[in-house]
Design a protein around this motif. Structure first.
Motif, mmCIF file in Angstrom:
data_model
loop_
_atom_site.group_PDB
_atom_site.id
_atom_site.type_symbol
_atom_site.label_atom_id
_atom_site.label_comp_id
_atom_site.label_asym_id
_atom_site.label_seq_id
_atom_site.Cartn_x
_atom_site.Cartn_y
_atom_site.Cartn_z
ATOM 1 N N GLY A 1 0.912 -1.420 0.232
ATOM 2 C CA GLY A 1 -0.507 0.045 -0.209
ATOM 3 C C GLY A 1 1.014 1.335 -0.199
ATOM 4 O O GLY A 1 1.821 1.022 0.031
ATOM 5 N N ARG A 2 -0.049 1.886 -0.474
ATOM 6 C CA ARG A 2 0.710 3.622 -0.308
ATOM 7 C C ARG A 2 -0.225 4.665 0.948
ATOM 8 O O ARG A 2 -1.050 4.620 0.905
ATOM 9 C CB ARG A 2 0.800 4.444 -1.279
ATOM 10 N N PHE A 3 0.920 5.661 0.952
ATOM 11 C CA PHE A 3 0.568 6.488 1.709
ATOM 12 C C PHE A 3 0.122 7.725 1.362
ATOM 13 O O PHE A 3 0.478 8.501 -0.134
ATOM 14 C CB PHE A 3 1.826 7.751 2.793
ATOM 15 N N PRO A 4 -1.195 8.426 0.908
ATOM 16 C CA PRO A 4 -1.861 9.121 0.092
ATOM 17 C C PRO A 4 -1.428 11.123 0.799
ATOM 18 O O PRO A 4 -1.436 10.910 1.663
ATOM 19 C CB PRO A 4 -3.570 9.027 0.098
ATOM 20 N N VAL A 5 -1.107 11.597 -0.324
ATOM 21 C CA VAL A 5 -0.662 12.826 -0.290
ATOM 22 C C VAL A 5 -1.658 14.139 -0.002
ATOM 23 O O VAL A 5 -1.742 14.780 -0.731
ATOM 24 C CB VAL A 5 0.513 13.430 -0.098
ATOM 25 N N ARG A 6 -2.300 14.149 1.217
ATOM 26 C CA ARG A 6 -2.760 15.061 1.429
ATOM 27 C C ARG A 6 -2.919 17.146 1.091
ATOM 28 O O ARG A 6 -3.461 17.552 -0.233
ATOM 29 C CB ARG A 6 -4.031 15.786 2.628
ATOM 30 N N ARG A 7 -1.344 16.972 1.943
ATOM 31 C CA ARG A 7 -0.875 18.528 1.837
ATOM 32 C C ARG A 7 0.103 18.943 2.465
ATOM 33 O O ARG A 7 0.528 17.149 3.354
ATOM 34 C CB ARG A 7 -1.625 19.465 2.319
ATOM 35 N N PHE B 1 4.959 27.433 6.378
ATOM 36 C CA PHE B 1 5.287 27.898 5.031
ATOM 37 C C PHE B 1 4.648 26.278 4.234
ATOM 38 O O PHE B 1 4.509 25.229 5.189
ATOM 39 C CB PHE B 1 6.003 28.076 4.237
ATOM 40 N N SER B 2 4.293 26.415 3.241
ATOM 41 C CA SER B 2 3.504 24.925 2.579
ATOM 42 C C SER B 2 3.844 24.974 0.902
ATOM 43 O O SER B 2 4.429 25.829 0.363
ATOM 44 C CB SER B 2 2.325 25.303 2.684
ATOM 45 N N LYS B 3 3.788 23.156 0.792
ATOM 46 C CA LYS B 3 4.032 23.369 -0.628
ATOM 47 C C LYS B 3 2.559 22.481 -1.152
ATOM 48 O O LYS B 3 1.751 21.444 -0.443
ATOM 49 C CB LYS B 3 5.139 21.944 -0.875
ATOM 50 N N PRO B 4 2.488 22.775 -2.495
ATOM 51 C CA PRO B 4 0.768 21.113 -3.152
ATOM 52 C C PRO B 4 1.233 20.445 -2.874
ATOM 53 O O PRO B 4 2.548 19.843 -2.822
ATOM 54 C CB PRO B 4 0.727 21.848 -4.039
ATOM 55 N N ALA B 5 0.327 19.215 -2.934
ATOM 56 C CA ALA B 5 0.975 17.958 -2.579
ATOM 57 C C ALA B 5 1.299 17.899 -3.656
ATOM 58 O O ALA B 5 2.479 16.746 -3.757
ATOM 59 C CB ALA B 5 -0.599 17.599 -2.094
ATOM 60 N N ASP C 1 -1.570 14.057 5.684
ATOM 61 C CA ASP C 1 -0.405 15.566 5.624
ATOM 62 C C ASP C 1 0.828 15.606 5.993
ATOM 63 O O ASP C 1 1.122 14.331 6.813
ATOM 64 C CB ASP C 1 -0.594 16.260 6.602
ATOM 65 N N LEU C 2 1.864 15.897 5.437
ATOM 66 C CA LEU C 2 3.327 15.454 4.945
ATOM 67 C C LEU C 2 3.412 16.685 6.355
ATOM 68 O O LEU C 2 2.986 17.825 5.850
ATOM 69 C CB LEU C 2 3.885 15.544 4.276
ATOM 70 N N ILE C 3 4.435 16.635 7.148
ATOM 71 C CA ILE C 3 5.465 18.552 7.534
ATOM 72 C C ILE C 3 6.637 18.003 7.863
ATOM 73 O O ILE C 3 7.590 16.931 8.084
ATOM 74 C CB ILE C 3 5.393 18.290 9.392
ATOM 75 N N PHE C 4 7.693 18.588 6.753
ATOM 76 C CA PHE C 4 8.824 18.910 6.944
ATOM 77 C C PHE C 4 9.654 19.479 7.771
ATOM 78 O O PHE C 4 9.367 20.502 7.500
ATOM 79 C CB PHE C 4 9.426 19.686 5.031
ATOM 80 N N THR C 5 10.482 18.926 8.626
ATOM 81 C CA THR C 5 10.651 19.939 9.493
ATOM 82 C C THR C 5 11.833 20.970 10.062
ATOM 83 O O THR C 5 12.175 20.617 10.932
ATOM 84 C CB THR C 5 11.020 18.111 10.976
ATOM 85 N N GLY C 6 12.267 20.874 8.529
ATOM 86 C CA GLY C 6 13.346 22.271 9.236
ATOM 87 C C GLY C 6 14.626 21.164 8.462
ATOM 88 O O GLY C 6 14.545 19.999 7.980
#
Length: 216
Positions: A21-27, A52-56, A180-185
């Protein structure tokens, strides 16, 4: 049956180590200046991180090579620990790279304008496969090399805010949901990339991220 005006694109997703299976990215949410040394190299003292944000669909997965973007002569790499959010909080982890049009970011900062064009462009979020469960080593080294030369080297425990604190803060600003994904710096050592550069990003205990910057 839904009568679409045109067919929707497939949902962006990431592979999961050991699973079909895969992880669906929402944002994608991203944290800025979450390593004190990186904040200093960008001209700031240690401070409360911001988002800040990036699109999925900025995600680049499955070993694909991102294309060098238009409108920049100063594209930078930023290696990051990525948190994957499930129904009840953080469910997995990955190595990611926040690609940044640094020249556009500098111009936006000077004029007090948003960073969208500098951060949220197409293919700006390469990401390796997710590992589900607890983070293997919360003090792991985080390293990025370009053509075999080490550019960034730090440790996860150098973060100003840890992942749980980042998630708690994000929830005060958004309805954070599964997908959701969070890039942590990123640690210090961010620098330029050119077409043809081979990038390898590693965090101890997680699948490595490797890609080559493709020419337009």
């Amino acid at each position: 049956m839904t009568d679409w005006l045109f067919p929707p694109d497939p949902t962006p997703s990431l592979p999961i180590q050991g699973r079909a299976g895969r992880f669906p990215v929402r944002r994608i949410l991203c944290v800025g200046q979450n390593y004190a040394a990186h904040a200093r190299e960008m001209g700031h003292e240690r401070a409360e991180p911001f988002f800040f944000s990036k699109p999925a669909d900025a995600v680049v997965a499955d070993g694909a090579d991102p294309v060098f973007p238009s409108a920049t002569s100063n594209l930078h790499h930023e290696v990051e620990l990525v948190c994957a959010i499930g129904p009840d909080g953080i469910v997995g982890w990955a190595v990611g790279c926040d690609l940044t049009r640094r020249d556009l970011q500098a111009a936006a900062k000077e004029k007090g304008r948003p960073w969208d064009a500098a951060k949220g462009f197409d293919q700006s979020a390469p990401c390796a496969a997710l590992v589900l469960g607890a983070l293997p080593d919360p003090a792991a080294p985080i390293i990025l090399t370009v053509n075999g030369e080490t550019r960034q080297s730090g440790r996860l425990d150098d973060m100003v805010w840890n992942p749980d604190e980042i998630l708690a803060k994000a929830r005060t600003l958004w309805d954070v949901r599964a997908g959701d994904l969070i890039f942590t710096g990123t640690p210090e050592g961010v620098g330029p990339l050119q077409p043809g550069d081979r990038v390898e990003a590693t965090i101890g205990g997680l699948p490595s991220l490797t890609f080559t910057m493709a020419a337009r």
